[in-house]
Write a protein that holds these residues in place. Sequence first.
Motif, mmCIF file in Angstrom:
data_model
loop_
_atom_site.group_PDB
_atom_site.id
_atom_site.type_symbol
_atom_site.label_atom_id
_atom_site.label_comp_id
_atom_site.label_asym_id
_atom_site.label_seq_id
_atom_site.Cartn_x
_atom_site.Cartn_y
_atom_site.Cartn_z
ATOM 1 N N UNK A 85 -16.558 114.430 -37.945
ATOM 2 C CA UNK A 85 -16.014 114.967 -36.703
ATOM 3 C C UNK A 85 -15.597 113.907 -35.685
ATOM 4 N N UNK A 86 -16.221 112.737 -35.739
ATOM 5 C CA UNK A 86 -15.896 111.685 -34.771
ATOM 6 C C UNK A 86 -15.101 110.533 -35.384
ATOM 7 N N UNK A 87 -15.000 110.514 -36.697
ATOM 8 C CA UNK A 87 -14.227 109.475 -37.369
ATOM 9 C C UNK A 87 -14.872 108.104 -37.383
ATOM 10 N N UNK A 88 -16.191 108.055 -37.278
ATOM 11 C CA UNK A 88 -16.909 106.784 -37.290
ATOM 12 C C UNK A 88 -16.912 106.216 -38.707
ATOM 13 N N UNK A 89 -16.529 104.963 -38.847
ATOM 14 C CA UNK A 89 -16.514 104.291 -40.145
ATOM 15 C C UNK A 89 -17.380 103.042 -40.054
ATOM 16 N N UNK A 90 -18.660 103.218 -40.328
ATOM 17 C CA UNK A 90 -19.626 102.123 -40.185
ATOM 18 C C UNK A 90 -19.663 101.178 -41.384
ATOM 19 N N UNK A 91 -19.115 101.582 -42.514
ATOM 20 C CA UNK A 91 -19.250 100.809 -43.742
ATOM 21 C C UNK A 91 -17.902 100.242 -44.164
ATOM 22 N N UNK A 106 -29.009 112.947 -41.733
ATOM 23 C CA UNK A 106 -27.813 113.377 -42.444
ATOM 24 C C UNK A 106 -26.883 114.189 -41.550
ATOM 25 N N UNK A 107 -27.440 114.966 -40.648
ATOM 26 C CA UNK A 107 -26.613 115.696 -39.680
ATOM 27 C C UNK A 107 -25.841 114.722 -38.800
ATOM 28 N N UNK A 108 -26.522 113.718 -38.273
ATOM 29 C CA UNK A 108 -25.867 112.736 -37.400
ATOM 30 C C UNK A 108 -24.825 111.927 -38.169
ATOM 31 N N UNK A 109 -25.134 111.570 -39.400
ATOM 32 C CA UNK A 109 -24.186 110.848 -40.237
ATOM 33 C C UNK A 109 -22.932 111.706 -40.453
ATOM 34 N N UNK A 110 -23.118 112.992 -40.746
ATOM 35 C CA UNK A 110 -22.009 113.921 -40.952
ATOM 36 C C UNK A 110 -21.152 114.044 -39.699
ATOM 37 N N UNK A 111 -21.776 114.252 -38.562
ATOM 38 C CA UNK A 111 -21.023 114.400 -37.306
ATOM 39 C C UNK A 111 -20.197 113.148 -37.045
#
Length: 64
Positions: free
Chosen positions: A22-28, A13-18
Amino acid sequence: CHHCEKSFQSNFHLQEHIGAVHLGVTMYACPVCGKRFGYKRSLRRHLRLNHSPEVFQSLKGFSA
């Protein structure tokens, strides 16, 4: 989180949050309209609120 001091119960969950916050990753991505999300729960909410109930039900088990 070393960026905002928010705490999480798991490293996942920490990595998902970051990534999402914070990084703007949109995997879904929405399979209907293509809109992208950083959290799977946000995609599910989008499907439920923005597409027909039939679409939401048919995609309920999809793996995103």
